[in-house]
Design a protein around this motif. Structure first.
Motif, mmCIF file in Angstrom:
data_model
loop_
_atom_site.group_PDB
_atom_site.id
_atom_site.type_symbol
_atom_site.label_atom_id
_atom_site.label_comp_id
_atom_site.label_asym_id
_atom_site.label_seq_id
_atom_site.Cartn_x
_atom_site.Cartn_y
_atom_site.Cartn_z
ATOM 1 N N THR A 108 1.518 0.043 -2.678
ATOM 2 C CA THR A 108 1.092 -0.952 -3.654
ATOM 3 C C THR A 108 0.037 -1.853 -3.029
ATOM 4 O OG1 THR A 108 2.902 -2.414 -3.028
ATOM 5 C CG2 THR A 108 3.281 -0.973 -4.906
ATOM 6 N N LEU A 109 -0.932 -2.208 -3.825
ATOM 7 C CA LEU A 109 -1.970 -3.152 -3.432
ATOM 8 C C LEU A 109 -1.714 -4.431 -4.217
ATOM 9 C CD1 LEU A 109 -5.006 -0.723 -3.755
ATOM 10 C CD2 LEU A 109 -3.770 -1.302 -1.686
ATOM 11 N N THR A 110 -1.487 -5.521 -3.515
ATOM 12 C CA THR A 110 -1.189 -6.786 -4.181
ATOM 13 C C THR A 110 -1.909 -7.920 -3.467
ATOM 14 O OG1 THR A 110 0.758 -7.226 -2.805
ATOM 15 C CG2 THR A 110 1.132 -6.023 -4.851
ATOM 16 N N SER A 111 -1.795 -9.081 -4.028
ATOM 17 C CA SER A 111 -2.196 -10.317 -3.346
ATOM 18 C C SER A 111 -0.908 -11.080 -3.096
ATOM 19 C CB SER A 111 -3.137 -11.142 -4.217
ATOM 20 O OG SER A 111 -4.357 -10.476 -4.375
ATOM 21 N N SER A 112 -0.529 -11.170 -1.842
ATOM 22 C CA SER A 112 0.721 -11.854 -1.514
ATOM 23 C C SER A 112 0.626 -12.471 -0.133
ATOM 24 C CB SER A 112 1.904 -10.890 -1.585
ATOM 25 O OG SER A 112 1.758 -9.853 -0.644
ATOM 26 N N LEU A 113 1.426 -13.472 0.081
ATOM 27 C CA LEU A 113 1.477 -14.200 1.343
ATOM 28 C C LEU A 113 2.809 -13.898 2.013
ATOM 29 C CD1 LEU A 113 -0.307 -16.272 2.850
ATOM 30 C CD2 LEU A 113 0.983 -18.062 1.743
ATOM 31 N N PRO A 114 2.800 -13.588 3.314
ATOM 32 C CA PRO A 114 4.084 -13.362 3.979
ATOM 33 C C PRO A 114 4.937 -14.635 3.962
ATOM 34 C CG PRO A 114 2.281 -13.301 5.560
ATOM 35 C CD PRO A 114 1.674 -13.458 4.212
ATOM 36 N N LYS A 115 6.247 -14.460 3.924
ATOM 37 C CA LYS A 115 7.147 -15.606 3.825
ATOM 38 C C LYS A 115 7.081 -16.534 5.035
ATOM 39 C CE LYS A 115 10.351 -13.219 0.811
ATOM 40 N NZ LYS A 115 11.680 -12.658 0.620
ATOM 41 N N VAL A 116 6.632 -16.022 6.177
ATOM 42 C CA VAL A 116 6.603 -16.840 7.397
ATOM 43 C C VAL A 116 5.314 -17.644 7.538
ATOM 44 C CG1 VAL A 116 8.171 -15.303 8.635
ATOM 45 C CG2 VAL A 116 5.704 -14.920 8.766
ATOM 46 N N VAL A 117 4.396 -17.515 6.589
ATOM 47 C CA VAL A 117 3.103 -18.199 6.673
ATOM 48 C C VAL A 117 2.931 -19.116 5.469
ATOM 49 C CG1 VAL A 117 0.595 -17.865 6.683
ATOM 50 C CG2 VAL A 117 2.049 -16.269 7.917
ATOM 51 N N ARG A 118 2.474 -20.320 5.739
ATOM 52 C CA ARG A 118 2.091 -21.238 4.657
ATOM 53 C C ARG A 118 0.576 -21.387 4.686
ATOM 54 N NH1 ARG A 118 6.524 -26.082 4.477
ATOM 55 N NH2 ARG A 118 8.308 -24.697 4.467
ATOM 56 N N SER A 119 -0.021 -21.184 3.526
ATOM 57 C CA SER A 119 -1.476 -21.220 3.464
ATOM 58 C C SER A 119 -1.914 -21.491 2.036
ATOM 59 C CB SER A 119 -2.045 -19.878 3.942
ATOM 60 O OG SER A 119 -3.438 -19.856 3.791
ATOM 61 N N ASN A 120 -3.131 -21.994 1.901
ATOM 62 C CA ASN A 120 -3.708 -22.155 0.571
ATOM 63 C C ASN A 120 -4.487 -20.904 0.155
ATOM 64 O OD1 ASN A 120 -5.810 -22.413 2.348
ATOM 65 N ND2 ASN A 120 -6.712 -24.195 1.351
ATOM 66 N N VAL A 121 -4.445 -19.870 0.985
ATOM 67 C CA VAL A 121 -5.118 -18.604 0.714
ATOM 68 C C VAL A 121 -4.056 -17.535 0.483
ATOM 69 C CG1 VAL A 121 -6.625 -16.834 1.676
ATOM 70 C CG2 VAL A 121 -7.078 -19.236 2.170
ATOM 71 N N THR A 122 -4.189 -16.784 -0.593
ATOM 72 C CA THR A 122 -3.300 -15.645 -0.844
ATOM 73 C C THR A 122 -4.102 -14.379 -0.583
ATOM 74 O OG1 THR A 122 -2.154 -16.920 -2.540
ATOM 75 C CG2 THR A 122 -1.774 -14.551 -2.505
ATOM 76 N N PRO A 123 -3.823 -13.696 0.522
ATOM 77 C CA PRO A 123 -4.654 -12.556 0.918
ATOM 78 C C PRO A 123 -4.260 -11.271 0.193
ATOM 79 C CG PRO A 123 -2.909 -12.848 2.502
ATOM 80 C CD PRO A 123 -2.778 -13.976 1.504
ATOM 81 N N PRO A 124 -5.195 -10.323 0.150
ATOM 82 C CA PRO A 124 -4.822 -8.995 -0.341
ATOM 83 C C PRO A 124 -3.897 -8.334 0.682
ATOM 84 C CG PRO A 124 -7.103 -9.008 0.393
ATOM 85 C CD PRO A 124 -6.609 -10.411 0.496
ATOM 86 N N SER A 125 -3.014 -7.478 0.198
ATOM 87 C CA SER A 125 -2.095 -6.785 1.098
ATOM 88 C C SER A 125 -1.871 -5.366 0.611
ATOM 89 C CB SER A 125 -0.764 -7.532 1.194
ATOM 90 O OG SER A 125 -0.137 -7.605 -0.062
#
Length: 160
Positions: A9-26
């Motif tokens: 799957t190709l999504t835009s998600s942030l790992p749970k261990v990282v806080r950021s104002n950017v949601t990267p592609p994954s």
């Protein structure tokens, strides 16, 4: 080459261990997830995390003929057919009464690797998508290389 077929799957998600104002592609590949952060690729493998800098990330892509035994994706191009049980010359083996023709599709193979041990192969049924993605990753690597050089240059100037 034998491929262990797993859903990707190709999504835009942030790992749970990282806080950021950017949601990267994954990209979710099996039990691994590759998060394309602004400065590096964060690799999640189970409960463990690793990082690969864009300068160390190697990408290769090429067209790939894939024998599709399941349902053919709607965006795939069928280039030929083969038999489920071919004989030595590739023809129909009449010993199998359920021997059916199966499609050979043109896919695109994209390999991610690094000297630190990343080694993932992703096959896309939609072609002509890997080149722009690899160019963007290469541009990020170049950006980080040039920013590292500027940082070193600035430090050298302040000491003189």
């Amino acid at each position: 080459m034998l491929v262990d077929k797993k859903p990707t799957t190709l999504t835009s998600s942030l790992p749970k261990v990282v806080r950021s104002n950017v949601t990267p592609p994954s990209i979710h590949v099996g039990r691994q997830v590759l998060f394309f952060m602004p400065d590096l690729v964060l690799v999640k493998d189970g409960n463990r995390y690793g990082a690969v800098g864009y300068a160390d990330l190697q990408t290769q892509f090429a067209p790939s003929n894939f024998i599709e035994t399941g349902k053919v994706p709607s965006d795939a191009e069928i280039v030929s057919y083969t038999w489920a049980h071919p004989n030595k010359n590739g023809g129909h083996d009449k010993r199998f009464k359920d021997n059916r023709q199966i499609p050979v599709c043109r896919y695109e193979a994209l390999r991610f690797s690094s000297p630190s041990g990343l080694n993932e192969l992703v096959e896309f049924s939609k072609t002509n998508v890997s080149q722009p993605f690899c160019q963007a990753l290469s541009a990020l690597a170049q950006l980080h290389r040039s920013s590292d050089r500027q940082f070193i240059t600035l430090n050298a100037h302040t000491r003189e």
